[in-house]
Design an enzyme around this catalytic site. Structure first.
Site, PDB file in Angstrom:
ATOM      1  N   LYS A 144       0.874  -1.187   0.000  1.00  0.00           N
ATOM      2  CA  LYS A 144       0.000   0.000   0.000  1.00  0.00           C
ATOM      3  C   LYS A 144       0.906   1.230   0.000  1.00  0.00           C
ATOM      4  O   LYS A 144       0.955   2.000   0.960  1.00  0.00           O
ATOM      5  CB  LYS A 144      -0.950  -0.038   1.203  1.00  0.00           C
ATOM      6  N   GLU A 176      -7.219  -5.862 -10.326  1.00  0.00           N
ATOM      7  CA  GLU A 176      -8.008  -5.108  -9.343  1.00  0.00           C
ATOM      8  C   GLU A 176      -8.429  -3.786  -9.993  1.00  0.00           C
ATOM      9  O   GLU A 176      -8.429  -3.677 -11.214  1.00  0.00           O
ATOM     10  CB  GLU A 176      -7.191  -4.882  -8.059  1.00  0.00           C
ATOM     11  N   LEU A 200      -3.696  -5.388  -4.278  1.00  0.00           N
ATOM     12  CA  LEU A 200      -3.611  -5.027  -2.869  1.00  0.00           C
ATOM     13  C   LEU A 200      -4.508  -5.998  -2.094  1.00  0.00           C
ATOM     14  O   LEU A 200      -5.650  -6.219  -2.504  1.00  0.00           O
ATOM     15  CB  LEU A 200      -4.107  -3.594  -2.661  1.00  0.00           C
TER      16      LEU A 200
HETATM   17  N1  PLP Z   1      -6.828  -1.906  -4.396  1.00  0.00           N
HETATM   18  C1  PLP Z   1      -6.332  -0.665  -4.405  1.00  0.00           C
HETATM   19  C2  PLP Z   1      -5.359  -0.285  -5.479  1.00  0.00           C
HETATM   20  C3  PLP Z   1      -6.709   0.276  -3.429  1.00  0.00           C
HETATM   21  O1  PLP Z   1      -6.182   1.521  -3.450  1.00  0.00           O
HETATM   22  C4  PLP Z   1      -7.664  -0.109  -2.458  1.00  0.00           C
HETATM   23  C5  PLP Z   1      -8.085   0.834  -1.415  1.00  0.00           C
HETATM   24  O2  PLP Z   1      -7.536   1.892  -1.226  1.00  0.00           O
HETATM   25  C6  PLP Z   1      -8.170  -1.411  -2.480  1.00  0.00           C
HETATM   26  C7  PLP Z   1      -7.730  -2.291  -3.463  1.00  0.00           C
HETATM   27  C8  PLP Z   1      -9.176  -1.881  -1.450  1.00  0.00           C
HETATM   28  O3  PLP Z   1      -8.552  -2.092  -0.209  1.00  0.00           O
HETATM   29  P1  PLP Z   1      -9.379  -1.957   1.151  1.00  0.00           P
HETATM   30  O4  PLP Z   1     -10.527  -2.929   1.026  1.00  0.00           O
HETATM   31  O5  PLP Z   1      -8.417  -2.374   2.218  1.00  0.00           O
HETATM   32  O6  PLP Z   1      -9.841  -0.556   1.281  1.00  0.00           O
END
Ligand code: PLP
Length: 279
Positions: A144, A176, A200
């Site tokens: 992240k 994603e 992610l």
């Molecule tokens: N994928 C990306 C690239 C993201 O930036 C995010 C959220 O910011 C997610 C997936 C989803 O992650 P989460 O469910 O932890 O918010």
């Protein structure tokens, strides 16, 4: 001066300089830079560096508020303040300052950073000892990281078209989205990309998987294709700020809407979990 920091007109020694938290460079890495060297108070190949700097701005849709000539003049003025004539000159434009949101206003005023610190080039630098490594840049989506420029550009491309999200594919494989994860329901089974280095590991995705297991919906963590995405019974986008949201339109075509029973059950499950844990 021994070192110099410049930020939108403010000048001080580098360690005294601070930048505002809302500068998009701080939380998105949303900016471009260039570096040149200066000897005897003269910057080497400045024209070429400024050309590349301006081109980098253009490629990221950052609108500089200085011309190349103005930048050259500014740099010369700053170098004149330095104790020594041998310096490294770092120029950076960040897109601007705003509350954190992937998308950005087209007329955002950019922030100009300049850092100058002493450097003397060696005529014969020490020969190098190296190692080889596979080039895995842009293959670290499981981190992240705040370096989100591809995500920022994709989110903006979607917004420019009046859309809400951009679903990424690598070749034919769906990974994603720009700021969320994507999964599909097909034949009563949830398909979702495995948590490798290409996505992610979303918290909301993990909650969706747990909801499926609780509701007796089978889960397969395997990559799915563009064809499977278009053909899905439901396309589910998950993120912390949306929890679970179905997709109804993709590339201008109607999609999903064919497994409303499981969709409704999953949405209730994740919403109730959210309400229960925040009561
Ligand atoms: N994928 C990306 C690239 C993201 O930036 C995010 C959220 O910011 C997610 C997936 C989803 O992650 P989460 O469910 O932890 O918010």
């Amino acid at each position: 001066m021994k070192t110099l920091g410049y930020y939108n007109g403010k000048i001080a020694e580098l360690e005294e300089m601070t930048v505002p938290m809302l500068d998009r460079a701080c939380y998105f890495g949303d900016g471009v830079y260039d570096v040149a060297v200066c000897r005897n108070h003269r910057t080497f190949a400045l024209e070429e560096h400024l050309d590349r700097f301006m081109n980098s701005c253009k490629l990221l849709h950052i609108t500089p508020d200085h011309t190349k000539e103005e930048l050259a003049e500014l740099v010369a003025g700053l170098l004149a303040k330095m104790d020594s004539g041998d310096q490294l000159v770092y120029l950076q434009y960040s897109r601007g300052s705003a509350l954190r949101n992937h998308t950005f206003a087209a007329d955002m005023k950019p922030n100009l950073w300049i850092m100058i610190k002493p450097l003397t080039l060696q005529k014969e630098p020490k020969p190098l000892r190296c190692m080889t490594m596979e080039d895995t840049r842009f293959f670290h989506c499981n981190i992240k990281t705040i370096n989100l420029i591809p995500n920022v550009l994709a989110a903006q491309a979607a917004e420019d078209r009046g859309l809400d999200e951009c679903i990424f594919h690598r070749g034919n494989e769906i990974t994603e989205c720009a700021h969320s994860n994507v999964s599909i329901l097909k034949g009563g089974v949830l398909l979702t990309h495995p948590t490798d280095n290409l996505i992610l590991p979303g918290i909301a995705r993990a909650h969706l998987i747990r909801a499926c297991r609780a509701l007796g919906i089978a889960v397969k963590e395997r990559p799915f294709t563009l064809e499977e995405l278009f053909d899905a019974d439901e396309i589910l986008v998950t993120s912390t700020t949306k929890l679970l949201c179905p997709v109804v339109e993709l590339d201008g075509k109607a999609v999903g809407g064919k497994d409303q029973k499981n969709l409704a059950a999953l949405r209730s499950y994740v919403w109730e979990e959210y309400e229960r844990e925040t009561n």
